[in-house]
Design an enzyme around this catalytic site. Structure first.
Site, PDB file in Angstrom:
ATOM      1  N   GLU A 262      52.057  -1.443  66.006  1.00  0.00           N
ATOM      2  CA  GLU A 262      51.585  -0.502  66.996  1.00  0.00           C
ATOM      3  C   GLU A 262      50.423  -1.485  67.530  1.00  0.00           C
ATOM      4  OE1 GLU A 262      51.615   0.875  69.474  1.00  0.00           O
ATOM      5  OE2 GLU A 262      52.054   2.846  69.024  1.00  0.00           O
TER       6      GLU A 262
ATOM      7  N   HIS B 104      59.005   5.754  64.353  1.00  0.00           N
ATOM      8  CA  HIS B 104      58.386   6.775  63.430  1.00  0.00           C
ATOM      9  C   HIS B 104      58.359   7.873  63.421  1.00  0.00           C
ATOM     10  CE1 HIS B 104      54.288   7.257  64.389  1.00  0.00           C
ATOM     11  NE2 HIS B 104      54.429   6.074  65.052  1.00  0.00           N
TER      12      HIS B 104
END
Length: 247
Positions: free
Chosen positions: A115, A36
């Protein structure tokens, strides 16, 4: 090429030679991993976890860098079959930009690629953690089973990431996937693909909006072993590359 142990999808190893190619006529499953873009936590070097975190959005620079990465991928847009994302806000925002630039109608979501959760550490800098939770930090840096701040351990993340990998390869075998994820899941997939120990994560670095490319295929001495190879690692198109994406 030298021989070695090849990693299977379940984390097992085989004594088959770890050749970096598959059987003729069999299309590999290619996964283009995109980290990202930047958030304010990235800029401030703060721990930023998954869905249980502060879940910050992309900042303006992060959106720009993701678009630059997507435009580089656009040179092979017709060969990319699907865009998949972690469910976390910054990855979903990044994946939506990637899908828009590539002309894809939807973004699929897989929770396996979120994550690591950092628990009490979330939103803190490394220095703040070292001051407030020194024993916890010291243990985490040397123990793959230790959950930082009461969050998730590297081993726990590895288990769900590899479950996600199995789902993706099962659903999209022989296709090319753009998968938008985070530092820990991407490093975990790289270590697994290379048959490296999980603590090799400590020796990798990934930039925001970077590209890493892995391929899975059947190979080995008998042509029936699940194997993998890495073609790209931590490529940042806006800063270091010219020309088309080398799919």
């Amino acid at each position: 090429m030298s021989g070695g142990n090849a990693a299977g999808l379940d984390g097992s190893t085989s004594s088959a030679p770890a050749r970096g190619w598959g059987q003729p006529g069999m299309a590999p499953t290619r996964i283009i991993l995109v980290r990202h873009g930047e958030t304010d936590h990235t800029t401030d070097k703060r721990f930023s976890g998954g869905l249980a975190s502060a879940n910050p959005p992309l900042n303006d620079l992060g959106r720009r860098h993701v678009r630059e990465t997507a435009e580089w991928l656009a040179t092979v847009a017709e060969q990319i079959d699907v865009v998949i994302s972690s469910p976390v806000r910054r990855t979903l925002e990044s994946a939506e930009i990637v899908a828009e630039v590539l002309g894809k109608d939807e973004v699929l979501v897989d929770d396996g690629f979120a994550e690591m959760e950092f628990g009490r550490w979330d939103g803190l800098t490394f220095m703040e953690v070292s001051e407030q939770h020194p024993e916890d930090l010291q243990k985490w840096m040397g123990d793959l089973d230790h959950p930082p701040g009461g969050g998730e351990s590297f081993r726990q993340v590895e288990a769900r990431v590899l479950d996600g990998l199995t789902r993706v390869i099962s659903a999209h075998a022989g296709r090319t996937i753009a998968l938008v994820s985070h530092v820990t899941p991407i490093k975990t997939l790289v270590a697994h693909a290379l048959g490296a120990p999980l603590d090799s994560l400590y020796r990798m670095e990934l930039q925001p909006a970077s590209i890493t490319m892995l391929s899975w295929f059947l190979g080995g001495a008998d042509g029936d072993q699940p194997m993998a190879s890495m073609r790209l690692f931590n490529v940042t198109p806006g800063a270091h590359w010219d020309g088309a994406f080398p799919l």
